[in-house]
Design an enzyme around this catalytic site. Structure first.
Site, mmCIF file in Angstrom:
data_model
loop_
_atom_site.group_PDB
_atom_site.id
_atom_site.type_symbol
_atom_site.label_atom_id
_atom_site.label_comp_id
_atom_site.label_asym_id
_atom_site.label_seq_id
_atom_site.Cartn_x
_atom_site.Cartn_y
_atom_site.Cartn_z
ATOM 1 C CB VAL A 72 32.445 57.534 49.774
ATOM 2 C CG1 VAL A 72 31.332 56.978 50.639
ATOM 3 C CG2 VAL A 72 33.351 58.470 50.572
ATOM 4 C CG ASN A 132 27.281 62.094 57.266
ATOM 5 O OD1 ASN A 132 27.177 63.242 57.697
ATOM 6 N ND2 ASN A 132 27.904 61.124 57.949
ATOM 7 C CB SER A 189 30.500 72.586 56.426
ATOM 8 O OG SER A 189 31.064 73.414 57.440
ATOM 9 C CE1 TYR A 192 34.927 68.977 56.832
ATOM 10 C CE2 TYR A 192 34.586 71.347 57.124
ATOM 11 C CZ TYR A 192 34.159 70.040 57.297
ATOM 12 O OH TYR A 192 32.959 69.800 57.921
ATOM 13 C CB ALA A 197 37.924 73.939 48.782
ATOM 14 C CE LYS A 250 32.071 68.871 54.679
ATOM 15 N NZ LYS A 250 31.265 67.632 54.601
#
Length: 253
Positions: free
Chosen positions: A51, A77, A129, A142, A144, A146
Site C-alpha cells: 500500500v 486496514n 486506533s 504509530y 501519530a 492513527k
C-alpha cells in the site's frame, strides 16, 4: 453481491474482516504484501500489493473495478508497528510506518474514491486506533498515523458526501498476530487488567463493526470514528505503565 477491497487482509483484523464479508456473499479482494496465513474463503482473492506504492494500489483498484464493474466497499486496514522509544526512532523505520499506516490509507482511499465518484456510491472505511486519541509510550510514530486516519476520515466525508460514506474503526487492544509478536503473556495480562471488559477483543469483533459500517443500517453514518475498546478509554485511568513510573527509551523506572 458487493465488491469489497481490503488492504492487509492476510492476517489479524484484515483476515477476519475479509472472511466476514465473504461469508455474507460479497466478493473480496485482499491487497497485501503476503499471502494469507490461514485457509481463506474462495470468495477472497489475494492481490500481492504494497500500500506504500500508490501506483501499484491504483493499478489494483482499477483492475478490480474493470473485472467486477464496481467497487462498493474499501477498507484500508494495512498497518505495522515498531516498538521503540522516541530516542531510539530511526528515520527509515518512521518513514515506513507512516508510508504504510497513513499514506497507505490516503492512497487507497483516493484511488477508490475516483471509481466511487463516477458510481455515485461507495463506502470508505479504515482501521484507526484508540492510540490516535491518547499518548501511549513506545509507539509515537504509530500513534501519530492513527490520529491522522481520523482526520482523513472527517475530511473525506466532508468532500465526498452525499454519495460516498466514510468512517473508521478505532480498536483498543485486539489479540492479533502483531500484538502477540510484540507482547509477552505477562504484558498481555497487564493490558487486560487496565480494560474494564477484562480482555482483548477478538479480530472477529472488529470485523463485525466493519460489516455494520458498510451496511444499509449505517446509511446516515459518515465522518465518524467508532471506538471499540471494552471501555478502556471511557474514563480517567492510571498511566499506561502504572502510577509513578517513568520511561526513558525502553527502560522502565
Amino acid at each position: 453481491m458487493r465488491t469489497v477491497i481490503i488492504s492487509g487482509g492476510s492476517s489479524g483484523i484484515g483476515w477476519a474482516t475479509a472472511e466476514r464479508f465473504a461469508s455474507g456473499g460479497d466478493q473480496v479482494f485482499n491487497l497485501d504484501v503476503r499471502a494469507p496465513t490461514e485457509p481463506s474463503n474462495p470468495a477472497v482473492s489475494w492481490i500481492e500489493n504494497d500500500v506504500a506504492d500508490w501506483s501499484a494500489v491504483r493499478a489494483a483498484v482499477t483492475r478490480v473495478a474493470e473485472t467486477t464493474g464496481t467497487v462498493d466497499v474499501v477498507i484500508a486496514n494495512a498497518g505495522i508497528s515498531i516498538r521503540h522509544g522516541v530516542l531510539e526512532l530511526t528515520e527509515a523505520d518512521v518513514r515506513r510506518v507512516v508510508d504504510v499506516n497513513l499514506l497507505g490509507v490516503l492512497g487507497l482511499w483516493q484511488a477508490a474514491a475516483d471509481v466511487m465518484v463516477r458510481q455515485r456510491a461507495g463506502v470508505l472505511l479504515a482501521t484507526a486506533s484508540v492510540n490516535g486519541a491518547r499518548g501511549y509510550p513506545l509507539y509515537a510514530d504509530y500513534n501519530a498515523t492513527k490520529a491522522g486516519i481520523v482526520a482523513l476520515c472527517r475530511t473525506f466525508a466532508l468532500e465526498l458526501s452525499p454519495w460516498i460514506r466514510v468512517a473508521c474503526v478505532s480498536p483498543g487492544a485486539v489479540l492479533t498476530p502483531m500484538q502477540l509478536a510484540e507482547y509477552t503473556p505477562a504484558m498481555l495480562d497487564e493490558v487486560n487488567a487496565r480494560i474494564p471488559a477484562g480482555r482483548h477483543a477478538s479480530p472477529e469483533e472488529i470485523a463485525g463493526a466493519f460489516h455494520y459500517l458498510a451496511s444499509a443500517e449505517a446509511s446516515f453514518l459518515t465522518g465518524q470514528e467508532l471506538v471499540i475498546d471494552g471501555a478502556e478509554t471511557a474514563g480517567a485511568t492510571t498511566a499506561v505503565f502504572g502510577t509513578g513510573e517513568r520511561i526513558i527509551g525502553t527502560e522502565r523506572r
